[in-house]
Design an enzyme around this catalytic site. Structure first.
Site, mmCIF file in Angstrom:
data_model
loop_
_atom_site.group_PDB
_atom_site.id
_atom_site.type_symbol
_atom_site.label_atom_id
_atom_site.label_comp_id
_atom_site.label_asym_id
_atom_site.label_seq_id
_atom_site.Cartn_x
_atom_site.Cartn_y
_atom_site.Cartn_z
ATOM 1 N N GLY A 1 -27.994 18.017 11.928
ATOM 2 C CA GLY A 1 -27.925 18.979 10.849
ATOM 3 C C GLY A 1 -26.548 19.578 10.662
ATOM 4 N N ARG B 1 -20.874 18.166 24.852
ATOM 5 C CA ARG B 1 -21.114 16.723 24.834
ATOM 6 C C ARG B 1 -20.227 15.925 25.781
ATOM 7 N NH1 ARG B 1 -21.865 15.321 18.475
ATOM 8 N NH2 ARG B 1 -23.965 16.144 18.389
ATOM 9 N N HIS C 1 -20.862 10.194 22.060
ATOM 10 C CA HIS C 1 -22.164 10.852 22.080
ATOM 11 C C HIS C 1 -22.874 10.420 23.350
ATOM 12 C CE1 HIS C 1 -26.064 12.355 21.021
ATOM 13 N NE2 HIS C 1 -25.515 12.983 20.003
ATOM 14 N N HIS D 1 -18.587 8.208 18.952
ATOM 15 C CA HIS D 1 -19.380 8.913 17.949
ATOM 16 C C HIS D 1 -18.536 9.577 16.872
ATOM 17 C CE1 HIS D 1 -22.811 11.016 16.385
ATOM 18 N NE2 HIS D 1 -22.357 12.209 16.709
ATOM 19 N N LYS E 1 -16.616 1.306 -0.175
ATOM 20 C CA LYS E 1 -16.477 -0.111 0.157
ATOM 21 C C LYS E 1 -17.783 -0.872 0.339
ATOM 22 C CE LYS E 1 -15.479 0.348 5.105
ATOM 23 N NZ LYS E 1 -14.543 0.000 6.172
ATOM 24 N N GLN F 1 -28.215 13.124 11.916
ATOM 25 C CA GLN F 1 -29.597 13.504 12.206
ATOM 26 C C GLN F 1 -29.737 15.007 12.391
ATOM 27 O OE1 GLN F 1 -30.605 11.359 15.757
ATOM 28 N NE2 GLN F 1 -30.833 9.414 14.703
ATOM 29 N N GLY G 1 -19.196 9.660 1.314
ATOM 30 C CA GLY G 1 -19.954 10.497 2.243
ATOM 31 C C GLY G 1 -19.941 11.927 1.740
ATOM 32 N N SER H 1 -19.141 19.091 11.815
ATOM 33 C CA SER H 1 -18.386 18.165 10.959
ATOM 34 C C SER H 1 -18.914 18.111 9.534
ATOM 35 C CB SER H 1 -18.354 16.773 11.562
ATOM 36 O OG SER H 1 -19.586 16.466 12.138
ATOM 37 N N THR I 1 -22.318 9.952 6.992
ATOM 38 C CA THR I 1 -23.124 11.083 6.535
ATOM 39 C C THR I 1 -24.608 10.717 6.500
ATOM 40 O OG1 THR I 1 -21.290 11.909 5.191
ATOM 41 C CG2 THR I 1 -23.502 12.695 4.623
ATOM 42 N N ARG J 1 -15.161 18.429 19.415
ATOM 43 C CA ARG J 1 -15.926 18.998 18.294
ATOM 44 C C ARG J 1 -17.200 19.672 18.781
ATOM 45 N NH1 ARG J 1 -20.171 16.229 14.467
ATOM 46 N NH2 ARG J 1 -20.559 15.135 16.410
ATOM 47 N N GLU K 1 -14.172 13.586 8.016
ATOM 48 C CA GLU K 1 -13.841 13.092 9.360
ATOM 49 C C GLU K 1 -12.468 12.429 9.432
ATOM 50 O OE1 GLU K 1 -17.138 11.179 11.240
ATOM 51 O OE2 GLU K 1 -15.915 10.368 12.863
HETATM 52 C C1 LIG Z 1 -25.440 8.790 13.976
HETATM 53 C C2 LIG Z 1 -24.636 9.969 13.589
HETATM 54 C C3 LIG Z 1 -25.188 11.236 13.631
HETATM 55 C C4 LIG Z 1 -24.434 12.356 13.269
HETATM 56 N N1 LIG Z 1 -25.022 13.588 13.267
HETATM 57 C C5 LIG Z 1 -24.322 14.655 12.817
HETATM 58 C C6 LIG Z 1 -24.925 15.930 12.692
HETATM 59 O O1 LIG Z 1 -26.100 16.088 12.956
HETATM 60 N N2 LIG Z 1 -24.156 16.960 12.233
HETATM 61 C C7 LIG Z 1 -22.846 16.819 11.897
HETATM 62 O O2 LIG Z 1 -22.205 17.794 11.485
HETATM 63 N N3 LIG Z 1 -22.249 15.614 12.014
HETATM 64 C C8 LIG Z 1 -22.957 14.538 12.438
HETATM 65 N N4 LIG Z 1 -22.343 13.314 12.526
HETATM 66 C C9 LIG Z 1 -20.969 13.188 12.067
HETATM 67 C C10 LIG Z 1 -20.970 13.250 10.540
HETATM 68 O O3 LIG Z 1 -22.030 12.481 10.041
HETATM 69 C C11 LIG Z 1 -19.672 12.713 9.976
HETATM 70 O O4 LIG Z 1 -18.586 13.288 10.609
HETATM 71 C C12 LIG Z 1 -19.575 13.022 8.485
HETATM 72 O O5 LIG Z 1 -20.734 12.580 7.840
HETATM 73 C C13 LIG Z 1 -18.355 12.384 7.897
HETATM 74 O O6 LIG Z 1 -18.417 12.524 6.508
HETATM 75 P P1 LIG Z 1 -17.258 11.919 5.632
HETATM 76 O O7 LIG Z 1 -17.621 12.219 4.229
HETATM 77 O O8 LIG Z 1 -15.968 12.376 6.154
HETATM 78 O O9 LIG Z 1 -17.317 10.342 5.934
HETATM 79 P P2 LIG Z 1 -18.518 9.296 5.835
HETATM 80 O O10 LIG Z 1 -19.810 9.952 5.599
HETATM 81 O O11 LIG Z 1 -18.420 8.393 6.999
HETATM 82 O O12 LIG Z 1 -18.144 8.474 4.534
HETATM 83 C C14 LIG Z 1 -17.035 7.612 4.516
HETATM 84 C C15 LIG Z 1 -17.087 6.811 3.251
HETATM 85 O O13 LIG Z 1 -15.871 6.114 3.069
HETATM 86 C C16 LIG Z 1 -16.138 4.766 2.715
HETATM 87 N N5 LIG Z 1 -14.959 3.979 3.090
HETATM 88 C C17 LIG Z 1 -14.420 3.798 4.311
HETATM 89 N N6 LIG Z 1 -13.323 3.047 4.229
HETATM 90 C C18 LIG Z 1 -13.141 2.749 2.915
HETATM 91 C C19 LIG Z 1 -12.185 1.990 2.191
HETATM 92 N N7 LIG Z 1 -11.160 1.353 2.801
HETATM 93 N N8 LIG Z 1 -12.322 1.897 0.846
HETATM 94 C C20 LIG Z 1 -13.358 2.503 0.204
HETATM 95 N N9 LIG Z 1 -14.300 3.217 0.848
HETATM 96 C C21 LIG Z 1 -14.182 3.344 2.186
HETATM 97 C C22 LIG Z 1 -17.410 4.454 3.457
HETATM 98 O O14 LIG Z 1 -18.041 3.306 2.946
HETATM 99 C C23 LIG Z 1 -18.171 5.744 3.224
HETATM 100 O O15 LIG Z 1 -18.747 5.759 1.939
HETATM 101 C C24 LIG Z 1 -23.085 12.192 12.890
HETATM 102 C C25 LIG Z 1 -22.536 10.921 12.860
HETATM 103 C C26 LIG Z 1 -23.293 9.809 13.191
HETATM 104 C C27 LIG Z 1 -22.679 8.451 13.128
#
Ligand SMILES: Cc1cc2nc3c(=O)[nH]c(=O)nc-3n(C[C@H](O)[C@H](O)[C@H](O)COP(=O)(O)OP(=O)(O)OC[C@H]3O[C@@H](n4cnc5c(N)ncnc54)[C@H](O)[C@@H]3O)c2cc1C
Length: 530
Positions: free
Chosen positions: A47, A285, A239, A346, A33, A45, A12, A386, A41, A381, A370
């Protein structure tokens, strides 16, 4: 055993950002995975919140974040993320990220800033309503150009390897990871002095969630098993508005619709938010989610509605193309019909406790995005903070991990010992337990909690834990079994953190202690396996 300078788990925003910097300094294994863009990520939606307008200021963004966090934000984390945000955003744009722009009165173009609940200014940079997808596209394109990054798709991290578990006497440290290759069913051993959890959140622990299937809390569960400190898992953000439709698993109706004037109405078309908060639909929220929950309980209806039909149809279609198309596919024209919505799990505000540089309590293990808990979000939050945190903390973690690196100690890590047999008949038990955990978390550990409900959940989880452990030791590991094992651990952490907070604050609301209790609980909830 294969060795890398850096192992990053997750692709992500956080994992990809770290990987791109790390590849300038050494070899990188980017383990993910499912497919490389499967992540929370990609689903974002609304931003990224960031101070880029002259009408805004760091102080205001900090203030809004602290108010949302209900007393538990770590102010240094808030300051760092807010003030370093613009530089990270500029880098992202430099890599080719498109954010929407709009024409000003004097014919120039500037970033089009959205407004979301809890923000006192317009400060949310977005690309239509699919900002996250555009972020993934941008970062993955850069990753693909980097020869030092080996992307290992469909590889699931099983557990991190620590010197403690290997029986060494020195200070406990993370020295590698076991990774399941989904294609072969074999578990590989990867060795590095820097292991970065970027595995995202745990929405799938609840029956209703906006999160994609990958969000099973693996990073928190792995860190817990390795003995790292976990914090604030009681603060799960629900959410307020997820599409309510029998054929749609988890589709978020972005907060931006409310930001642009969308109104929440009940089944009879009456607005109700004014009875709950002076900011009405733009209240934080948790308040909107609780108001909808209360409204649904009061009226006995299965959902409420979000109405944007009073805005020009052209505007709605242009501003929310993804939401418009998705709803239309399911028979709802949002330009003429209100959208049926329910709250859904969420965002995980807590996680693996880290400092401002993503360093956990276990040497060599970082947690960014996250999965980590820097203290930015406190008890709640602020919307769109995030993605920004993912960018900023990834960079800080990279700086820390490459500054004063310790002399590398050569370890020969033991190979994974494959457990017993596979038994297809038992697969039904795995899916049954999955369902049971998600249902009980929804029913007993949801938006409104009580000691009795939490204790009921704890009892059930103890039994499930024993059952899942038996499976884990006796059967060949699969992604489903590993995710189930992680879900039961994370669910238990949410329950235990919630049980230990005998007050209501931010996202944690309990009927038994409906007031805030600063004297006893103006502090993080922390847990560590002993
Ligand atoms: C529908 C939705 C809308 C959102 N809108 C917003 C927004 O507008 N603005 C905002 O700031 N935040 C938003 N968020 C929150 C935000 O998207 C997330 O908090 C952020 O993208 C998290 O990024 P990350 O890189 O920490 O994790 P993620 O983007 O969730 O990536 C996690 C990665 O880890 C991998 N993974 C997990 N477990 C394992 C494992 N055991 N082994 C190998 N790989 C693994 C997954 O496959 C994935 O590739 C939203 C979330 C959702 C669900």
């Amino acid at each position: 055993m294969r060795e890398f300078d850096f192992i990053i788990l997750g692709s992500g925003i956080a994992g990809l950002s770290f990987a791109l910097k790390a590849a300038e300094k050494g070899t990188v294994a980017l383990v993910t995975k499912r497919g490389k863009s499967d992540s929370n990520t990609a689903w974002a939606q609304g931003g990224v919140a960031c101070v880029v307008s002259d009408e805004d200021s760091f102080d205001l963004h900090v203030k809004d974040t602290l108010i949302a966090g209900a007393g538990l934000c770590h102010e240094d984390a808030v300051q760092a993320v807010v003030s370093e945000g613009p530089e990270r955003i500029a880098e992202l744009i430099g890599m080719g990220m498109h954010f929407d722009r709009r024409e000003t009165l004097n014919g120039e173009y500037e970033l089009d800033l959205g407004k979301e609940g809890g923000h006192s200014k317009r400060r949310v940079l977005h690309f239509q309503d699919s900002t996250g997808m555009e972020i993934e596209r941008t970062l993955l394109e850069k990753v693909a150009q980097h020869p030092e990054i080996e992307v290992m798709e469909h590889h699931m991290a099983v557990d991190v390897i620590t010197t403690g578990k290997l029986g060494y006497a020195m200070q406990n440290a993370c020295v590698g990871v076991y990774v399941l290759d989904e294609a072969t069913g074999e578990v590989e051993t990867l060795r590095s002095d820097v292991v970065v959890l970027a595995t995202g959140g745990c929405g799938k622990v609840y029956l209703y969630t906006t999160n994609p299937d990958v969000a099973t809390g693996d990073g928190v569960a792995m860190a817990w098993r390795a003995g790292a400190t976990i914090a604030n898992m009681e603060f799960i953000q629900f959410h307020p508005t997820c599409l309510f439709h029998p054929e749609v698993k988890s589709f978020l109706i972005s907060e931006v619709i409310r930001g642009e004037g969308g109104r929440l109405i009940d089944a009879r078309g009456r607005r109700f938010m004014e009875h709950h908060h002076p900011q009405k639909e733009l209240a934080p929220r948790d308040i909107v989610a609780r108001a909808i929950d209360a409204e649904m309980k009061r009226s006995g209806s299965k959902c409420v509605y979000l109405d944007i039909t009073h805005k020009p149809a052209d505007f709605v279609r242009a501003r929310f193309p993804t939401i418009y198309e998705t709803c239309l596919k399911h028979g709802i024209d949002i330009t003429t019909q209100p959208i049926p919505v329910v709250p859904a799990a969420h965002y995980q505000c807590g996680g693996v406790k880290t400092d401002l540089n993503g360093e956990t309590s276990l040497r060599g293990l970082y947690a960014i995005g996250e999965v980590g808990c820097t203290g930015l979000h406190g008890a709640n939050r602020l919307a769109s903070n995030s993605l920004l945190e993912g960018l900023v903390v990834a960079r800080r973690a990279f700086d820390k991990a490459t500054r004063n690196r310790p002399e590398r100690v050569v370890f020969e890590l033991p190979e994974w010992r494959a457990g017993g047999v596979s038994d297809a008949d038992e697969l039904v038990v795995i899916s049954h337990n999955w369902e049971e955990i998600r249902r009980l978390m929804w029913d007993y550990v949801g938006i409104v909690r009580s000691d009795k409900r939490l204790q009921r959940a704890a009892t059930r989880l103890r039994n499930l834990h024993a059952e899942v452990q038996e499976f884990y030791w006796n059967f060949k590991v699969t992604t489903d079994l590993l995710e189930l094992r992680n879900l039961v651990t994370v669910a238990s952490l949410v329950v235990d953190c919630a049980l230990s907070r005998k007050e209501s604050r931010g996202l944690h609301f309990t009927l038994d202690y409906p007031e805030k209790d600063d004297a006893k609980f103006l502090r993080d909830t922390t847990m560590r396996r002993t």
